[in-house]
Design an enzyme around this catalytic site. Structure first.
Site, short mmCIF file in Angstrom:
data_model
loop_
_atom_site.label_atom_id
_atom_site.label_comp_id
_atom_site.label_asym_id
_atom_site.label_seq_id
_atom_site.Cartn_x
_atom_site.Cartn_y
_atom_site.Cartn_z
N HIS A 261 0.67 -1.18 -0.02
CA HIS A 261 -0.04 -0.13 -0.12
C HIS A 261 0.90 1.34 -0.01
O HIS A 261 0.55 2.13 -0.71
CB HIS A 261 -0.94 -0.06 1.11
CG HIS A 261 -1.91 -1.12 1.42
ND1 HIS A 261 -2.22 -2.00 0.38
CD2 HIS A 261 -2.00 -1.83 2.42
CE1 HIS A 261 -3.07 -2.85 0.87
NE2 HIS A 261 -2.93 -2.83 2.12
N LYS B 88 -0.37 -0.47 14.43
CA LYS B 88 -1.50 -1.03 14.77
C LYS B 88 -1.54 -0.44 16.37
O LYS B 88 -0.29 -0.24 16.88
CB LYS B 88 -1.39 -2.72 15.11
CG LYS B 88 -1.06 -3.43 13.90
CD LYS B 88 -2.43 -3.44 13.05
CE LYS B 88 -1.96 -4.32 11.58
NZ LYS B 88 -3.14 -4.15 10.74
#
Ligand code: NAP
Length: 509
Positions: free
Chosen positions: A263, A361
Site C-alpha cells: 500500500h 497497529k
C-alpha cells in the site's frame, strides 16, 4: 466543431458511461474466510445492485465444508445483508442467487477441481457466461502455488481465442524479493501477465485515484511538486486496533511486509511519479515502474528507520493486551507492529527530499494520509514573535476515513497586531459530491471482469518494492525484539527520534 457536451450522439469511448461487465463467471477460493465474507461477496451484490454485472453472471464458491449450493447461498445472503454498501433488495438478490453454485473440496483434491471445471462448463451452457471466468484466490499465500497448479492441471486456466481466464491474487505477494520472484514464476507459468490481477485494495479507493486528478488535471500543484519547494513527504497508515485473531497471518510477517511493501509504496509511486503519456494501463504502469526503480532506502537504518511492538495497557478507556499476550503469537515474537522507513526518490525532481513512510497497529487513531510538507518561505518580513505559531505549508491527501484534501497555510489572526498562524482549507468528498464512493473491492472486481488492469500492480512493481524494503528487513532481522510502545500512542520513541534528528516532526493527524 460539435462539443462533446452538446452532441446528441455521445462518443462511445465516453468514460462517463456506466461500464458493464460482459458475460462471465467468478470463482472464489476461500469463501468462508474473513475477506470473502466482509468484502468480496458484499461487493458483488453492490455491483449487481448497480446493474453492472451481466445478465447470466455466476458465482462459484469453493471450500472444504460439506455444503449444498443453498448453504453457500445462505452464507452469501448473510454476508450481503450484513456488509453490503447498497440497500438489500429482494429482486436483486433473487437474480444473483440463481447463478450461485458451490463445489466442495480441498486444494490438493484433483477430483474437486475436475468437478469445479464441470460446474464452470455447465454454468456457461445454462447461463451464457461466454466461457469467461475469473478465479479469486482469497486464501493463505502458502496455498497460491497449489491452487494455480490445480487450475492448470484441470484445464480451468485455459483460455481460447474468444474467451478469457483471469486470476486474482491477494497480498502478500511473497515475503521478500526471492519468494516474490518464485511466486511470480509459478503464476506466470500458468497465466500470462496480462491475465494476472494482483489486488492492492488501496488502489481501488477514490481518494487514491484522485491523487492523479489532483496532480495532472490542475495547473496549481505540479509546478511546486518537486525538491525546489517540497521539504519532505509523510505517508501514514495508522490503525487503532490490535491483532487479536490474526496471528496466523501476521506473526513473522509484520507491519513493513503487510503494509509498506504494497500500500504505502504504491501511494509513494502515485505521489512521486512523472505525468504518464496517457491513462492507458501500459503508460501508467511504466511511470510507476520508473519511479519505483529510482526509489532507495536511506541509511544508516539505525537512524533512519524505526520498529516497534505494541505493549499492553489502556486505550480509549479499555484494558488491551500487548502483542505478546494476543492469542496465537509466540511469547517471544519479534514481529513488528509499527514500522517507519526513510526513502529517497533519486531523480532530478526529488533528489534530497525524504519520503517518510510509517504504519502501525494500536496507534492513536485510524487514519491514512499523504502529507506533502513544503519548505518554509525563504524570508519572513515579520517580527519573529508574530510567526512563532506558523508551521510549514502542507497539502494533505486524506485517504481514509473522512476522505478529502486539506491545505494548510498561514493567515493573519484578526486583531490589531500582525500575528500569523496556521489555518486549513478543506475539501471533503462527503460535502462536495452527492454520489457515495464505491467500495474499493467493487471497483476492483468490476475491473477484473472488464479486463481493465490499470489499478493492479504488475510483477515488476512488486519485485521493485521488495528490492527497496529487503535491505531494511535484513538489518532488522539481525536485531532482537522491537521496542515496545504503549497502546494509543504514536509508536516507539525511536520513531520520533528518527525525524527529530533531521529537525522534523511526525504529524499527529
Ligand atoms: N482479511 C483481510 O482484510 C485481508 C486484507 C488483505 C489481504 N488479505 C488476504 O486475503 C487472503 C484471505 O484472507 P482472509 O482474511 O479471508 O483469510 P482467512 O479468514 O484465514 O480465510 C482463508 C480461507 O482459505 C480457506 N483455506 C485455507 N486453507 C485451505 C485448504 N487447504 N483447502 C481449502 N481451503 C482452505 C479457508 O477455508 P476454511 O474456512 O475451510 O478453513 C478460508 O475460507 C489472504 O491471502 C490474505 O493475506 C486479507
Amino acid at each position: 466543431m460539435t462539443r462533446a457536451w452538446n452532441n446528441p450522439l455521445r462518443d462511445p469511448r465516453d468514460k462517463r458511461l456506466p461500464r458493464i461487465a460482459g458475460p462471465s463467471s467468478l470463482v472464489i477460493f476461500g469463501v468462508t474466510g474473513d475477506l470473502a465474507r466482509k468484502k468480496l461477496m458484499p461487493a458483488i451484490y453492490d455491483l449487481a445492485h448497480r446493474g453492472l454485472l451481466p445478465a447470466g453472471f455466476s458465482l462459484v464458491g469453493f471450500a472444504r465444508r460439506d455444503w449444498e449450493h443453498q448453504d453457500f447461498g445462505e452464507l452469501v445472503h448473510d454476508s450481503v445483508k450484513e456488509h453490503a454498501r447498497t440497500p438489500f433488495k429482494e429482486s436483486v438478490w433473487n437474480r444473483l442467487a440463481e447463478g450461485i453454485r458451490f463445489v466442495q473440496g480441498t486444494f490438493d483434491d484433483d477430483d474437486a477441481f475436475d468437478r469445479l471445471a464441470q460446474t464452470v462448463k455447465d454454468l456457461d451452457a445454462e447461463r451464457g457466461t461466454g466461457g469467461n471466468t475469473a478465479f479469486y484466490l482469497s486464501i493463505p499465500p502458502s496455498a497460491f502455488p497449489v491452487v494455480t497448479k490445480q487450475l492448470a492441471r484441470s484445464g480451468l486456466a485455459d483460455a481460447s481465442e474468444e474467451t478469457w481466464r483471469r486470476v486474482v491474487i491477494e497480498k502478500p505477494f511473497g515475503r521478500d524479493l526471492k519468494s516474490a520472484k518464485e511466486l511470480n514464476e509459478i503464476v506466470n507459468d500458468v497465466f500470462p501477465e496480462e491475465s494476472v490481477f494482483r489486488i492492492d485494495h488501496y488502489l481501488g479507493k477514490e481518494t487514491v485515484q484522485n491523487l492523479l486528478a489532483l496532480r495532472f488535471a490542475n495547473q496549481l500543484f505540479e509546478p511546486i511538486w518537486n525538491a525546489n519547494y517540497v521539504d519532505h513527504v509523510q505517508i501514514t497508515m495508522a490503525e487503532d486496533i490490535g491483532l487479536g485473531g490474526r496471528a496466523g497471518y501476521y506473526d513473522g510477517i509484520g507491519a513493513a511486509r503487510d503494509v509498506i511493501q504494497n500500500h504505502l509504496l504504491q501511494l509513494l509511486a502515485l505521489t512521486a511519479m512523472e505525468e504518464p503519456v496517457s491513462f492507458a494501463p501500459r503508460a501508467l504502469r511504466a511511470e510507476k515502474v520508473k519511479v519505483l526503480s529510482a526509489t532507495k532506502p536511506l541509511g544508516p537504518f539505525e537512524e533512519t528507520t524505526a520498529r516497534g511492538q505494541y505493549a499492553g495497557g489502556w486505550q480509549g478507556g479499555m484494558k488491551v493486551p500487548g502483542l505478546l499476550q494476543e492469542g496465537g503469537f509466540a511469547k517471544d515474537s519479534t514481529t513488528e507492529t509499527y514500522a517507519a522507513v526513510t526513502l529517497e526518490v533519486q531523480n532530478r525532481r526529488w533528489a534530497g527530499v525524504p519520503f517518510y513512510l510509517r504504519t502501525g497497529k494500536r496507534l492513536g487513531r485510524r487514519v491514512t494520509e499523504i502529507a506533502v510538507v513544503f519548505k518554509r518561505a525563504p524570508h519572513l518580513p515579520f517580527d519573529s514573535t508574530s510567526t512563532e505559531e506558523l508551521g510549514q505549508n502542507a497539502l494533505v491527501i486524506r485517504v481514509q476515513p473522512d476522505e478529502g484534501i486539506t491545505l494548510r497555510f498561514g493567515s493573519k489572526v484578526p486583531g490589531t497586531t500582525m500575528e500569523v498562524r496556521d489555518v486549513t482549507m478543506d475539501f471533503g468528498y462527503g460535502h462536495a459530491f452527492t454520489e457515495s464512493s464505491p467500495e474499493a473491492y467493487e471497483r476492483l472486481i468490476l475491473d477484473v471482469l472488464l479486463g481493465e488492469p490499470s489499478l493492479f500492480p504488475v510483477n515488476e512493481e512488486v519485485e521493485l518494492s521488495w528490492e527497496i524494503l529487503d535491505p531494511i528487513l535484513d538489518t532488522w532481522a539481525k536485531k532482537g525484539a522491537p521496542e515496545q510502545y504503549p497502546p494509543g500512542s504514536w509508536g516507539p520513541p525511536s520513531a520520533d527520534e528518527m525525524l527529530e534528528r533531521t529537525g522534523r516532526n511526525w504529524r499527529r493527524p
